[in-house]
Design an enzyme around this catalytic site. Sequence first.
Site, short mmCIF file in Angstrom:
data_model
loop_
_atom_site.label_atom_id
_atom_site.label_comp_id
_atom_site.label_asym_id
_atom_site.label_seq_id
_atom_site.Cartn_x
_atom_site.Cartn_y
_atom_site.Cartn_z
N ASN A 1 0.85 -1.19 0.00
CA ASN A 1 0.00 0.00 0.00
C ASN A 1 0.89 1.24 0.00
O ASN A 1 1.92 1.27 0.68
CB ASN A 1 -0.85 -0.04 1.29
N ASP B 1 -9.14 10.62 0.14
CA ASP B 1 -9.72 11.89 0.56
C ASP B 1 -9.17 12.97 -0.36
O ASP B 1 -8.16 12.74 -1.05
CB ASP B 1 -9.50 12.21 2.05
#
Length: 337
Positions: A195, A262
């Site tokens: 990730n 986000d």
Amino acid sequence: MNTISLKRTVALFTALAGVALLNAPPASAAGPLKDITNRYVGSAVAANHLANEADYRSVLTREFDNVTPENEMKWGVVEANRGQYNWSGADAIVDYAQRNGKSVRGHTLVWHSQLPGWVSNLSAGDLRSVTQRHIATAMGRYQGKIRAWDVVNEMFNDDGTRRASVFQQKLGDGYVADAFRWARAADPSAKLYINDYNTEGLNAKSDALYNLVRTLKQQGVPIDGVGFQAHLATRYGFPGGYQANLARFAALGVDVAITEADVRIPMPADTTKLNTQATYFKQLWDGCHAVARCVEFTTWGFTDRHSWVPDTFPGEGAACLFDTNLRPKPAYTRINP
Ligand code: G3I
């Protein structure tokens, strides 16, 4: 069973069992986010908000079918002192997920940040054994209850070189393959991810990640997926080549996932900025849905009431899909009209 058909099966059983907790009014006539997609749609959550804020819990339960503990599974939280464990927050989130038919993304096992101080001071031999033990302990505790784990997190610098973390410096390049092998042994049912952030578009960092994943696959290392955090800011523009980038990773034979989305804007927010933000979220959402192996779309928190952004980037904020009063913002409505 692949991820997407597994999601459909879980949703069916959840509905049949009548266990859905739909207390809050819907934000869209089309239904909640989790019902308009066959991808997992998730949010980072904090155990204390889940316990103390009924409206937060209600909107989370209504809209999402994946949860990622925002901090509760990090090494610095679960074993701040060597051998003394604190699983209370992590247990609470996994328990919430089990009771409400949500999948869990475990976050995160091997990461340079939020590391307890004692880990940084070990010899190479000790670091290797405690890292294996940490992976075995965390994954073993929740075996079968966590769909996917972020095994290795943020290992690259933006220029594509390897970050000089304690793992890199003391264990060398092989720590990544070792971590995935230890993780597979600890919970064979979990999907294992690498990730990172700033890897959404085509750039030096995503090239380095791509080359690493290709090599790991060629070597038979058990890696199942690549997570793209997607912490975006409107002042930097939308990442170029986003969909093509997801597609090239998928072509390596791994799942891909948006894991921490986000989109921060300069404060104060206004209609123009919120509409620009909406186009970013929509592009993130559509690009994931255009790639068959993009199996998850998770946001890093869902409400501007609680977000890491203002603490880290003073003057920026309002990065989530819902406002501080849990009303859907233009970004939400653009995805789910
Ligand atoms: O819980 C303590 C509290 O007791 C104390 O009073 C307070 C004082 O600063 O700190 C609290 O801990 C903070 C914790 O968040 C919980 O709020 C830590 O200081 C703070 O460093 C920590 O920040 C987290 C950050 O990771 C740490 O690196 C953010 O919440 C979390 O959103 C952020 O998440 C990361 C992902 O794990 C990886 N990708 C990037 C993402 C955003 O940075």
